[in-house]
Design a protein around this motif. Structure first.
Motif, short mmCIF file in Angstrom:
data_model
loop_
_atom_site.label_atom_id
_atom_site.label_comp_id
_atom_site.label_asym_id
_atom_site.label_seq_id
_atom_site.Cartn_x
_atom_site.Cartn_y
_atom_site.Cartn_z
N ARG A 77 1.17 -1.39 -0.23
CA ARG A 77 -0.26 -0.07 -0.17
C ARG A 77 0.21 1.32 0.12
NH1 ARG A 77 -4.89 1.50 1.21
NH2 ARG A 77 -5.80 3.36 1.89
N VAL A 78 2.24 1.56 0.71
CA VAL A 78 2.66 2.37 0.83
C VAL A 78 3.72 2.82 -0.58
CG1 VAL A 78 4.82 4.23 1.96
CG2 VAL A 78 2.33 2.96 3.48
N GLU A 79 4.39 1.71 -0.63
CA GLU A 79 5.01 2.12 -1.81
C GLU A 79 3.82 2.01 -3.50
OE1 GLU A 79 7.86 -0.99 -4.26
OE2 GLU A 79 6.46 -1.80 -3.17
N ASN A 80 3.05 1.98 -2.87
CA ASN A 80 2.03 2.54 -4.20
C ASN A 80 1.54 3.86 -4.27
OD1 ASN A 80 1.81 -0.62 -4.84
ND2 ASN A 80 -0.55 -0.87 -4.25
N MET A 81 1.85 3.72 -3.29
CA MET A 81 0.77 5.90 -3.30
C MET A 81 2.11 6.49 -3.58
SD MET A 81 -1.78 5.03 0.72
CE MET A 81 -1.84 7.24 0.19
N VAL A 82 3.62 5.81 -2.75
CA VAL A 82 4.70 6.75 -3.90
C VAL A 82 5.19 6.95 -4.69
CG1 VAL A 82 7.08 6.70 -3.31
CG2 VAL A 82 5.54 6.46 -1.35
N LYS A 83 4.29 5.61 -5.49
CA LYS A 83 5.00 5.34 -7.07
C LYS A 83 3.71 6.36 -7.46
CE LYS A 83 7.06 0.65 -7.41
NZ LYS A 83 6.52 -0.39 -7.88
N ASN A 84 2.41 6.40 -6.74
CA ASN A 84 1.04 6.39 -7.65
C ASN A 84 1.74 8.62 -7.74
OD1 ASN A 84 -0.10 4.19 -7.93
ND2 ASN A 84 -1.48 4.78 -5.83
N ALA A 85 2.34 9.53 -6.48
CA ALA A 85 3.04 10.22 -6.51
C ALA A 85 3.54 10.80 -7.75
CB ALA A 85 3.47 10.67 -4.96
N VAL A 86 4.53 9.53 -8.20
CA VAL A 86 5.13 10.09 -9.71
C VAL A 86 4.62 10.38 -10.17
CG1 VAL A 86 7.27 9.51 -10.41
CG2 VAL A 86 7.30 9.11 -8.24
N TYR A 87 3.69 8.69 -10.85
CA TYR A 87 2.80 8.56 -11.72
C TYR A 87 2.05 10.39 -12.10
CZ TYR A 87 3.50 3.61 -11.66
OH TYR A 87 4.46 2.30 -11.19
N GLY A 88 1.55 10.20 -11.28
CA GLY A 88 0.91 12.36 -11.08
C GLY A 88 1.41 12.46 -11.35
N ILE A 89 2.62 13.04 -11.20
CA ILE A 89 3.87 14.12 -11.57
C ILE A 89 3.59 14.20 -12.90
CG2 ILE A 89 6.29 15.04 -11.60
CD1 ILE A 89 5.93 14.75 -8.53
N ALA A 90 4.16 12.94 -12.93
CA ALA A 90 5.04 12.75 -14.51
C ALA A 90 3.06 12.85 -15.69
CB ALA A 90 4.96 11.43 -14.99
N ALA A 91 2.19 12.80 -15.61
CA ALA A 91 0.61 12.86 -16.17
C ALA A 91 0.58 14.88 -16.51
CB ALA A 91 -0.46 12.31 -15.53
N ALA A 92 1.36 14.80 -15.23
CA ALA A 92 0.38 16.61 -14.44
C ALA A 92 1.24 17.52 -15.21
CB ALA A 92 0.35 16.97 -13.20
N LYS A 93 2.74 16.89 -15.95
CA LYS A 93 4.26 17.60 -16.76
C LYS A 93 3.79 17.68 -18.09
CE LYS A 93 7.67 18.28 -12.90
NZ LYS A 93 8.79 17.79 -12.41
N ALA A 94 3.00 15.88 -18.14
CA ALA A 94 3.01 15.96 -20.01
C ALA A 94 1.80 17.06 -20.53
CB ALA A 94 2.29 14.80 -19.78
N CYS A 95 0.96 17.00 -19.58
CA CYS A 95 -0.33 18.03 -19.13
C CYS A 95 0.22 19.31 -19.58
CB CYS A 95 -1.75 18.20 -18.53
SG CYS A 95 -2.53 16.54 -19.38
N GLY A 96 1.39 20.01 -19.29
CA GLY A 96 1.46 21.19 -19.72
C GLY A 96 1.90 22.22 -18.36
N VAL A 97 1.90 21.06 -16.89
CA VAL A 97 2.09 21.87 -15.28
C VAL A 97 3.37 21.16 -15.17
CG1 VAL A 97 0.89 21.53 -12.69
CG2 VAL A 97 -0.70 21.37 -15.33
N SER A 98 4.31 22.85 -15.33
CA SER A 98 5.95 22.71 -15.14
C SER A 98 5.72 22.24 -13.44
CB SER A 98 6.34 23.67 -16.00
OG SER A 98 5.50 25.15 -14.71
N ARG A 99 5.63 22.37 -12.48
CA ARG A 99 5.68 22.56 -11.30
C ARG A 99 4.51 22.09 -10.58
NH1 ARG A 99 7.96 25.89 -8.61
NH2 ARG A 99 8.99 24.97 -7.01
#
Length: 339
Positions: A77-99
């Motif tokens: 569970r904890v490891e998954n949510m840490v990964k989810n954070a990185v996945y979410g950051i990647a998707a947001a950046k690809a959509c133009g949210v720089s930070r």
């Protein structure tokens, strides 16, 4: 839209004999580069890949990425949510949210996830933590923050994320028709190169249109390239590569190992029959201890001759101590890994 209508609108038509054939052709077209992205339902992602949803929050009309909403990033569970954070950051950046700002939903394991992400941040993988709109602030988000869209990326477990997608997309329709948002999002994971967007049977035309737009944003923003760059940066900061053993890197997996050590110490204290020190009037609240560790944290303070009680404040679990014991209690809780 019939095949003839599609052709009349300049759209290509690809034939398949059945549903399995449709998915096979879809994958072929994606892998060949003929398709940059696609939108579908009920796709079986491999373990390690989960989807990042995108919604419009009702409080202020802000867009928010929910990481994640279908699939599973792993088995812890904890490891998954840490990964989810990185996945979410990647998707947001690809959509133009720089930070993109990152908030962690106040669910089981949230404090452990926060500690793991702050460790990554301290090791060089930059995480811009959101601040809750509540007076006490912090990166752990509550219901108010969900409705207001405080973070750009809301981190949670996949089952909670799936529920949130349902609520955000269909709360105005009674639940059987998803009328707003961008769908459940693309599958993201290390080594995964396809942009496959997920919808549900309840997704209405506005959500289908949103999913197509989301797919186009990700294709233009090179989701695969952005995600691989994020994974590489996270690995340099201690995030494990696929298949690495537990405890080799300082990430969610190591957080789980550290959690096991905390639990072992707590069991030792209980077995030792630690008794409560003399009772005091407790007026100071210490937030930040995970609900699953609350009683163990109190026992650890008793072992250090500090009287403490557990409680539940309006923002979550708290450890209560006397005002004069605050500094010593905070030090013990940090040393024992509860804060």
């Amino acid at each position: 839209v019939s095949p003839d209508d599609a052709r009349g609108r300049g759209l290509a038509v690809v034939w398949a004999d059945d549903e399995a054939g449709q998915y096979a052709r879809m994958e072929e077209l994606l892998d060949s580069g003929e398709l940059d992205a696609c939108v579908t339902m009920h796709y079986a992602f491999p373990i390690g890949v989960s989807t990042v949803g995108r919604v419009v929050t009702p409080g202020r009309g802000r867009e928010m990425f929910i990481a994640t909403t279908t699939g599973t990033s792993g088995t812890d569970r904890v490891e998954n949510m840490v990964k989810n954070a990185v996945y979410g950051i990647a998707a947001a950046k690809a959509c133009g949210v720089s930070r993109p700002s990152v908030g962690i939903l106040n669910v089981d394991g949230a404090r452990q996830v926060e500690r793991a992400l702050r460790k990554l941040d301290g090791n060089g993988y930059a995480v811009r933590f959101a601040e809750s709109a509540r007076a006490d602030g912090g990166a752990v988000m509550r219901g108010n923050d969900l409705l207001m869209g405080v973070p750009d990326v809301m981190v949670c477990d996949t089952l909670t994320g799936n529920l949130l997608m349902k609520v955000f997309s269909s709360f105005t329709t009674g639940g059987d028709y998803e009328a707003s948002g961008y769908g459940y999002g693309p599958g993201v994971g290390e080594g995964y190169g396809r942009i496959i967007m997920i919808l549900s049977r309840a997704s209405g035309a506005p959500v289908v249109a949103g999913a197509i737009r989301y797919a186009a944003d990700l294709a233009r923003g090179d989701l695969k390239g952005v995600a691989e760059a994020e994974f590489a940066a996270a690995r340099r900061a201690g995030w494990p590569r696929p298949g690495e053993a537990a405890g080799q890197q300082a990430t969610g997996r190591q957080a789980a190992v550290e959690q096991a050590a905390v639990e072992a110490e707590a069991s030792r204290l209980v077995s030792a029959g630690i008794a409560s020190p003399a009772a005091k009037v407790v007026t100071h609240e210490i937030p930040g201890v995970d609900i699953l560790q609350l009683e163990d944290a109190v026992t650890a303070l008793w072992a250090a001759a500090i009287y403490a009680e557990s409680g539940m404040g309006c923002t979550g679990p708290i450890v209560m101590v006397a005002q004069e014991d605050t500094e010593a209690a905070m030090r013990v809780l940090r040393e024992r890994g509860y804060l």
